[in-house]
Design an enzyme around this catalytic site. Structure first.
Site: not given
Ligand code: GLN
Length: 464
Positions: A62, A137, A161
């Site tokens: 990420k 997310s 997330s």
């Protein structure tokens, strides 16, 4: 080589171990897959195999994980062009185990969101249906694993997330116990909640990646030595285990999601598990408490982005005008909303009324779980109240967006471990089943997930 696409990361690791595939070949294969991504999953892809590429397949990371010399901006324009001088401990640990960084994945800006639509660099499409969101997310990580543009990925979970995008993309997502994995080098959102964890095709891959991530780190004083060896999941039965179900009667839960969860509870019983309903009386207040605590922490963490130390600077004139212009231009709307909510909740006249009350709710939720775990081994829920929603559907309604995390936020507030596994389809879209356990129960929840995974036989997106 296309065989690699069909194999889980753990199976690929066996090929690498035996020398059937060289680390360089495996990296190049996955680099090509990642470079060919057309879902918007990546913000950066490595252009060559690093010299230290090792005996595990490469991993997508990420964007908010700092990687030395590699663009690392938490999906925010305010960090555009930022290349950190150091690497996050989690990423270093994976590299030391032999997994090189394949690319940086798209995400909601500073991990604030449930759809990836808050990214400063555009949304991500769900590989099951390109008109729909992948969740967020960690939406880029989830879409990349589901679409087969990476063998596995890491993300972060503050209120859902990892688990929610894993559910919406039909993969496995593990939110570890708070403190199990170092947060050093993760661009912070809400420090008392943020945790790094794996997004993978199956629970064995999740356990493998998690085993390499854990450990105390002197650079993160909230990290702990993991109390036991992380086991490779092997259970095929659930005899003697008690599963407490929460949330099936909640308003807003889609019928198709509830059906898949009920079917999974039936499978749980067939495998010998006991299923009973449980109460978590304060969990209903989870979202309300979370949306005070997380923005409060975010408002403090994001104060450092002022155009002086990182990223682009805009505005001339005096210092205050430069701060204001840089923050005005660099942050997206959701981030600004959270900074305003957080600053307000922490202001002297309101601190006790909002922040203090939210902390009390947080304690009660943790107590609810403690009480539940005296009766049952696991708490199980739907991961998300709905399947993947359409791009744009919730962008104008922040409250509807916030409710995406109704079932995942309570575990985050309590700091406990939870995994989402794909349990079936509703209208052709994946549904996640969440299994939560006490702190440091990862090996046990993954083992239960393994038995269910075998029995369910979920098929992922067909890869091309
Ligand atoms: N969707 C939640 C939020 O917007 C959770 C995000 C997360 O876990 N990082 O804050």
């Amino acid at each position: 080589m296309t065989d690699l696409l069909r194999l889980t990361a753990a199976q690929q690791a066996e090929l690498l171990e035996r020398g059937d595939v060289s680390p360089g070949e495996a990296f190049e294969f996955w680099r090509g897959r990642a470079a060919g991504d057309d879902l918007g999953s990546y913000l950066w892809v490595a252009d060559a195999a690093p010299t230290d590429v090792g005996r595990l397949p490469p991993v997508a990371v990420k964007d908010l994980f700092c990687v030395e010399g590699v663009p690392s901006g938490a999906g925010s324009r305010i960090l555009e062009g930022y290349r950190p001088p150091y690497t996050a401990t989690s990423v270093r640990n994976l590299r030391a185990a032999g997994a090189a960084v394949l690319g940086k994945t798209n995400q909601d800006e500073f991990a604030m969101g449930s759809s990836n639509e808050n990214s400063g660099y555009g949304p991500v499409q769900n590989p099951w249906d390109r008109r729909r969101v992948p969740g967020g997310s960690s939406g880029g990580s989830a879409a990349a694993v589901a679409a087969g543009t990476t063998p596995w990925a890491i993300g972060t979970d503050t209120g859902g997330s990892i688990r929610q995008p894993a559910a919406l993309c039909g993969i496995v997502g593990l939110k570890p116990t708070y403190g199990a994995v170092s947060r050093y080098g993760m661009i912070a959102f809400a420090s008392s909640l943020d945790q790094c964890g794996p997004l993978t095709r199956d629970v064995t891959d999740a356990a493998t990646l998690f085993g390499h991530l854990v450990g105390r780190d002197p650079c993160d004083s909230t990290s702990l030595e993991y109390p036991e060896e992380v086991r490779r999941p092997s259970a095929e039965r659930l005899d003697g285990l008690r599963f407490g179900v929460w949330g099936l009667e909640e308003e807003g839960l889609e019928r198709g999601v509830a059906d898949v969860v009920r079917r999974t509870l039936g499978t749980t019983e067939e495998l010998g598990g006991g299923v009973e309903e449980i109460e978590l009386p304060s969990a209903r207040q989870g979202i309300a408490a979370y949306y005070v605590i997380a923005p409060a922490e975010a408002s403090a963490n994001l104060a450092r982005y002022d155009g002086v130390r990182y990223g682009p600077r805009t505005g001339d004139g005096d210092l205050t005008a430069m701060y204001e212009q840089t923050r005005h231009d660099g942050f997206g709307d959701e981030v600004k909303r959270r900074i305003m909510i957080g600053t307000y909740a922490l202001s002297s006249g309101y601190y006790e009324a909002y922040y203090g009350t939210a902390q009390k709710v947080r304690t009660r939720i943790a107590d609810d779980f403690r009480a539940a775990f005296e009766r049952v081994d696991f708490v199980v829920t739907p991961t998300s109240p709905t399947v993947a929603f359409k791009l744009g559907e919730r962008t104008a309604d922040p409250l509807a967006m916030y409710l995406s995390d109704y079932f995942t936020v309570p575990m985050s507030l309590a700091g406990i471990a939870a995994v989402s596994i794909p349990a079936g389809l509703s209208d052709g879209l994946p549904v996640g089943f969440q299994i939560a356990g006490p702190a440091f129960s990862e090996s046990r929840i993954l083992d239960a997930g393994h038995a269910l995974e075998k029995a369910i036989g979920f098929e992922g997106v067909p890869h091309t």
